[in-house]
Design a protein around this motif. Structure first.
Motif, PDB file in Angstrom:
ATOM      1  N   ALA A 126      32.897  76.496  58.576  1.00  8.94           N
ATOM      2  CA  ALA A 126      32.122  77.616  58.258  1.00  8.94           C
ATOM      3  C   ALA A 126      32.781  78.610  59.146  1.00  8.94           C
ATOM      4  N   LYS A 127      33.082  78.336  60.434  1.00 13.41           N
ATOM      5  CA  LYS A 127      33.512  79.431  61.270  1.00 13.41           C
ATOM      6  C   LYS A 127      34.797  79.877  60.769  1.00 13.41           C
ATOM      7  N   ALA A 128      35.726  78.932  60.524  1.00 11.88           N
ATOM      8  CA  ALA A 128      37.017  79.383  59.887  1.00 11.88           C
ATOM      9  C   ALA A 128      36.833  80.288  58.816  1.00 11.88           C
ATOM     10  N   ALA A 129      35.758  79.856  57.797  1.00 15.33           N
ATOM     11  CA  ALA A 129      35.826  80.638  56.748  1.00 15.33           C
ATOM     12  C   ALA A 129      35.152  81.979  56.823  1.00 15.33           C
ATOM     13  N   LEU A 130      34.258  82.253  57.715  1.00 13.52           N
ATOM     14  CA  LEU A 130      33.763  83.515  57.976  1.00 13.52           C
ATOM     15  C   LEU A 130      34.787  84.330  58.897  1.00 13.52           C
ATOM     16  N   LEU A 131      35.549  83.818  59.779  1.00  4.62           N
ATOM     17  CA  LEU A 131      36.555  84.597  60.653  1.00  4.62           C
ATOM     18  C   LEU A 131      37.548  85.026  59.616  1.00  4.62           C
ATOM     19  N   GLY A 132      37.755  84.078  58.574  1.00  6.55           N
ATOM     20  CA  GLY A 132      39.090  84.211  57.799  1.00  6.55           C
ATOM     21  C   GLY A 132      38.744  85.539  56.679  1.00  6.55           C
ATOM     22  N   LYS A 133      37.421  85.641  56.747  1.00  2.00           N
ATOM     23  CA  LYS A 133      37.415  87.050  55.695  1.00  2.00           C
ATOM     24  C   LYS A 133      37.251  88.064  56.460  1.00  2.00           C
ATOM     25  N   LEU A 134      37.254  88.363  57.833  1.00  2.00           N
ATOM     26  CA  LEU A 134      36.964  89.442  58.729  1.00  2.00           C
ATOM     27  C   LEU A 134      38.671  89.785  59.185  1.00  2.00           C
ATOM     28  N   THR A 135      39.052  90.502  58.370  1.00  2.00           N
ATOM     29  CA  THR A 135      40.433  90.600  58.421  1.00  2.00           C
ATOM     30  C   THR A 135      40.822  92.330  59.041  1.00  2.00           C
ATOM     31  N   PRO A 136      41.832  92.601  59.767  1.00  2.00           N
ATOM     32  CA  PRO A 136      41.834  94.130  60.218  1.00  2.00           C
ATOM     33  C   PRO A 136      42.054  95.056  58.865  1.00  2.00           C
ATOM     34  N   GLY A 137      41.497  96.184  59.058  1.00  2.00           N
ATOM     35  CA  GLY A 137      41.575  97.072  58.005  1.00  2.00           C
ATOM     36  C   GLY A 137      40.323  97.052  57.082  1.00  2.00           C
ATOM     37  N   LEU A 138      39.512  95.929  57.347  1.00  2.00           N
ATOM     38  CA  LEU A 138      38.227  95.752  56.526  1.00  2.00           C
ATOM     39  C   LEU A 138      37.337  97.062  56.709  1.00  2.00           C
TER      40      LEU A 138
ATOM     41  N   GLY B 147      29.223  74.581  65.958  1.00  2.00           N
ATOM     42  CA  GLY B 147      29.928  73.156  65.596  1.00  2.00           C
ATOM     43  C   GLY B 147      30.500  72.953  64.310  1.00  2.00           C
ATOM     44  N   ASP B 148      30.292  73.940  63.452  1.00  2.00           N
ATOM     45  CA  ASP B 148      30.674  73.896  62.051  1.00  2.00           C
ATOM     46  C   ASP B 148      32.073  74.409  61.799  1.00  2.00           C
ATOM     47  N   ALA B 149      33.306  73.820  62.170  1.00  2.00           N
ATOM     48  CA  ALA B 149      34.484  74.401  62.410  1.00  2.00           C
ATOM     49  C   ALA B 149      34.831  75.209  60.934  1.00  2.00           C
TER      50      ALA B 149
END
Length: 180
Positions: free
Chosen positions: A64-76, A60-62
């Motif tokens: 925190a979810k956006a922050a984590l997913l924003g760091k997981l970028t293709p090519g990482l 439910g913490d949108a």
């Protein structure tokens, strides 16, 4: 999280290909993730490594979810992926505060339009904590050392009342340095 397969470096996870969020998976009939098959569409053919993140953010913490997913970028790289998950902030308490990853990345080969079974995925808890509450007035309690007996180095989400026989137990002490 899906990584490309680096066959030249010992068949290991290489660059991050895609992130498949919980909204894009189909849970087992009955909704119990511990009983049945979890399915999702890879939308591609090839050999990949999968890594499952459990409790990556508080439900439910949108933000925190956006922050984590924003760091997981293709090519990482796989090493940088692990660092991002390990370094995330833990909430103050609660079972959702402990991120879990697979005990090892799961290798799966898919064909376009075909179903591939990745098998059973075992998760491990990345961190553990315990809290000491001072009920004494003022600064009368000074904690200098914490000793954990029969610590379990494996994670048992649905454990019995006793420590399982295959748990790694033992006594380990941690210096508090008078700053707890």
């Amino acid at each position: 999280v899906v990584f490309s397969n680096n066959s030249t470096a010992g068949d290991t996870p290489s660059a991050l290909e895609k992130v498949i969020t919980e909204e894009n998976i189909v849970m087992p009939a009955g909704g119990n993730p511990y009983d049945g098959v979890i399915k999702f569409d890879m939308e591609a053919a090839g050999t990949y490594h999968m890594e499952v993140i459990a409790n990556g953010y508080k439900p439910g913490d949108a933000s925190a979810k956006a922050a984590l997913l924003g760091k997981l970028t293709p090519g990482l790289s796989y090493a940088n992926f692990q660092k991002i998950v390990f370094d995330r902030a833990l909430p103050k308490h609660g079972e959702s505060g402990f991120a879990m990853l697979g005990t090892e990345p799961v290798k799966v080969t898919t064909e376009q339009g075909k179903t591939a079974n990745a098998g059973k995925i075992v998760l491990r808890r990345l961190a553990c904590r315990f809290d000491v509450f001072n009920k004494l007035l003022g600064d009368e309690l000074v904690l200098t050392k914490a000793t954990l007996q029969n610590q379990i180095q494996k994670s048992y989400l649905l454990t019995q009342t006793a420590v399982p026989a295959d748990a790694d137990g033992g006594i380990q002490s941690y210096e508090a340095n008078n700053d707890w």
